[in-house]
Scaffold this active site. Sequence first.
Site, PDB file in Angstrom:
ATOM      1  N   GLU A   1       5.513   3.480  -7.874  1.00  0.00           N
ATOM      2  CA  GLU A   1       6.369   2.311  -6.694  1.00  0.00           C
ATOM      3  C   GLU A   1       7.237   1.976  -7.102  1.00  0.00           C
ATOM      4  O   GLU A   1       7.579   1.415  -8.636  1.00  0.00           O
ATOM      5  CB  GLU A   1       4.875   1.331  -6.157  1.00  0.00           C
ATOM      6  CG  GLU A   1       5.878   0.905  -5.401  1.00  0.00           C
ATOM      7  CD  GLU A   1       3.452   0.309  -4.633  1.00  0.00           C
ATOM      8  OE1 GLU A   1       3.328  -0.168  -4.024  1.00  0.00           O
ATOM      9  OE2 GLU A   1       3.622  -1.138  -5.645  1.00  0.00           O
TER      10      GLU A   1
ATOM     11  N   SER B   1      12.753  -7.956  -5.233  1.00  0.00           N
ATOM     12  CA  SER B   1      12.977  -8.362  -4.162  1.00  0.00           C
ATOM     13  C   SER B   1      14.029  -8.952  -4.956  1.00  0.00           C
ATOM     14  O   SER B   1      15.270  -9.375  -3.990  1.00  0.00           O
ATOM     15  CB  SER B   1      11.808  -9.542  -2.987  1.00  0.00           C
ATOM     16  OG  SER B   1      11.725 -10.431  -4.004  1.00  0.00           O
TER      17      SER B   1
ATOM     18  N   HIS C   1      -4.778   2.838  -4.434  1.00  0.00           N
ATOM     19  CA  HIS C   1      -4.334   1.926  -5.476  1.00  0.00           C
ATOM     20  C   HIS C   1      -5.370   1.773  -6.486  1.00  0.00           C
ATOM     21  O   HIS C   1      -6.022   1.164  -7.036  1.00  0.00           O
ATOM     22  CB  HIS C   1      -3.918   0.889  -5.553  1.00  0.00           C
ATOM     23  CG  HIS C   1      -2.783   0.144  -4.256  1.00  0.00           C
ATOM     24  ND1 HIS C   1      -1.238   0.310  -4.162  1.00  0.00           N
ATOM     25  CD2 HIS C   1      -2.506   0.746  -3.313  1.00  0.00           C
ATOM     26  CE1 HIS C   1      -1.074   0.126  -3.081  1.00  0.00           C
ATOM     27  NE2 HIS C   1      -2.061  -0.056  -2.168  1.00  0.00           N
TER      28      HIS C   1
ATOM     29  N   HIS D   1       7.698  -0.591  -1.890  1.00  0.00           N
ATOM     30  CA  HIS D   1       6.161  -1.305  -2.345  1.00  0.00           C
ATOM     31  C   HIS D   1       6.274  -1.869  -0.190  1.00  0.00           C
ATOM     32  O   HIS D   1       5.385  -1.589   0.271  1.00  0.00           O
ATOM     33  CB  HIS D   1       6.742  -2.751  -3.239  1.00  0.00           C
ATOM     34  CG  HIS D   1       5.195  -2.906  -3.135  1.00  0.00           C
ATOM     35  ND1 HIS D   1       4.798  -5.000  -1.945  1.00  0.00           N
ATOM     36  CD2 HIS D   1       3.823  -3.345  -2.974  1.00  0.00           C
ATOM     37  CE1 HIS D   1       4.461  -5.263  -2.061  1.00  0.00           C
ATOM     38  NE2 HIS D   1       3.186  -4.415  -2.919  1.00  0.00           N
TER      39      HIS D   1
ATOM     40  N   GLU E   1       2.318  -4.786   7.806  1.00  0.00           N
ATOM     41  CA  GLU E   1       0.642  -4.878   7.688  1.00  0.00           C
ATOM     42  C   GLU E   1       0.291  -5.843   8.222  1.00  0.00           C
ATOM     43  O   GLU E   1      -0.650  -5.657   8.899  1.00  0.00           O
ATOM     44  CB  GLU E   1      -0.013  -4.739   6.297  1.00  0.00           C
ATOM     45  CG  GLU E   1      -1.038  -4.972   5.643  1.00  0.00           C
ATOM     46  CD  GLU E   1      -1.067  -5.033   4.260  1.00  0.00           C
ATOM     47  OE1 GLU E   1      -0.009  -5.236   3.777  1.00  0.00           O
ATOM     48  OE2 GLU E   1      -2.230  -4.600   3.485  1.00  0.00           O
TER      49      GLU E   1
HETATM   50  C1  BEZ Z   1       8.636  -8.905  -5.296  1.00  0.00           C
HETATM   51  O1  BEZ Z   1       9.578  -9.707  -4.827  1.00  0.00           O
HETATM   52  O2  BEZ Z   1       8.810  -8.573  -6.018  1.00  0.00           O
HETATM   53  C2  BEZ Z   1       7.011  -8.917  -4.790  1.00  0.00           C
HETATM   54  C3  BEZ Z   1       6.990  -9.597  -3.754  1.00  0.00           C
HETATM   55  C4  BEZ Z   1       5.954  -9.831  -3.078  1.00  0.00           C
HETATM   56  C5  BEZ Z   1       4.876  -9.306  -3.479  1.00  0.00           C
HETATM   57  C6  BEZ Z   1       5.118  -8.795  -4.997  1.00  0.00           C
HETATM   58  C7  BEZ Z   1       6.060  -8.669  -5.648  1.00  0.00           C
HETATM   59 FE   FE2 Z   2      -1.644  -0.210  -0.447  1.00  0.00          FE
END
Ligand code: BEZ
Ligand code: FE2
Length: 404
Positions: A142, A146, A64, A181, A211
Amino acid sequence: MNIIVADYIYTPTGFKKNLAVAFTDLIQDIDSLDGLTKKYPDAKVIQTEPNSILYPGFINTHVHLEFSANKTSLAYGSFKPWLDSVIEHRDELIGACNNEMMLDECTKMMRSGITTFGAISSFGNELEICEKTPQRVVFFNELIGSNAMYADMLYGDFQERVRASQSCEESSRIIPAVAIHSPYSVHPIILQKAVNVAKKHNMPLSAHFLESQAEREWLESSSGTLKAFFLKYFNSSQTVTNIEEFMHAFDTYPTHFTHCVQATEEELNYLAQKGHSVAHCPRSNRYLGCGRLAIEDLPLPFTVATDGLSSNDSLNIFDELRAAIMLHNDMPIQELSEKLLRAVTGDAADILGLNCGKIEVDKLADFTVVTLPEEPKRTEELALWTILHTKEASEVYIEGEKYV
Ligand code: BEZ
Ligand code: FE2
């Protein structure tokens, strides 16, 4: 035509002595120096330093760049505090990471012998630098998000970034690609759409997966330390998917899953059966307290990658390989070293579908020359000595051009 000679050549069938390689932008021929100079009398002969080994250029499948400004901002030691610190410092870290800083990291990667890398890009900020750097860049656009309410907007932004990377394909060494992601951060509806984009355009596809133990608990039962994280930042108390559903979303297209430290034997076997692979990031896993991926029992092909400076202290591939040797301390050291070198050359190229990573006729002429500090006494230990004694490559070629 050029001819490069080294004491040893690392070929798909092992280290070979008394060979040389003729190349243009592609590898044209492999034979004795005598044989090649007779066949190509006008070729320029490049004699590497004594005790050198000619490798295919190394491949770092997962980095990254946009987090290159992190030194002491992000919290190491445990996954949830680290994730909190990413949210807290993300804007300032991305803001502090300018083109000069990213290009400097690309150059450092190149000096460590990396001729191809997979750049995971959340915002597209590093596209300009990835066009400029001489390396081949698998540009992983990427997808993140959510929350169903913002999903369409985030997907639209993702599509624009994919298009921008496609428009650079002709004029640079960029290969457009797709990254999801993670299961906890991407809504299943847009996830499936993004998988279909990769499939339609035959693009490399990657996703962070299992992870940490915290991720596992959240995906299994919407519980554990991530519960407070999702309540605080996303006002949500339920995971958007589960492990099984997430894995099934990739059933029809081979995917490079990053980490998988907390995957069970059954899950790994399932991924193997579907033709997937793993990007193993030893230092990142150690620094974030995620555990050790048992590569000795892994039923699927894997690469070794640095991840970003958001969870590492350098993007040097030899630092990563030395860390892997220490992390996997129960594995026979010679065998492990050989496995690691394959993971960052031929296996990485096969996994990402690239025509490099092997010293073989018709492959791209990407080379990394490693020079040992003295004459190696045993061929069986060349892989280990390479990893232990190398901080920087002595020469680097990409598509036949010398850059180091
Ligand atoms: C998201 O839902 O956009 C999100 C969740 C965890 C880490 C980063 C983004
Ligand atoms: Fe990574």
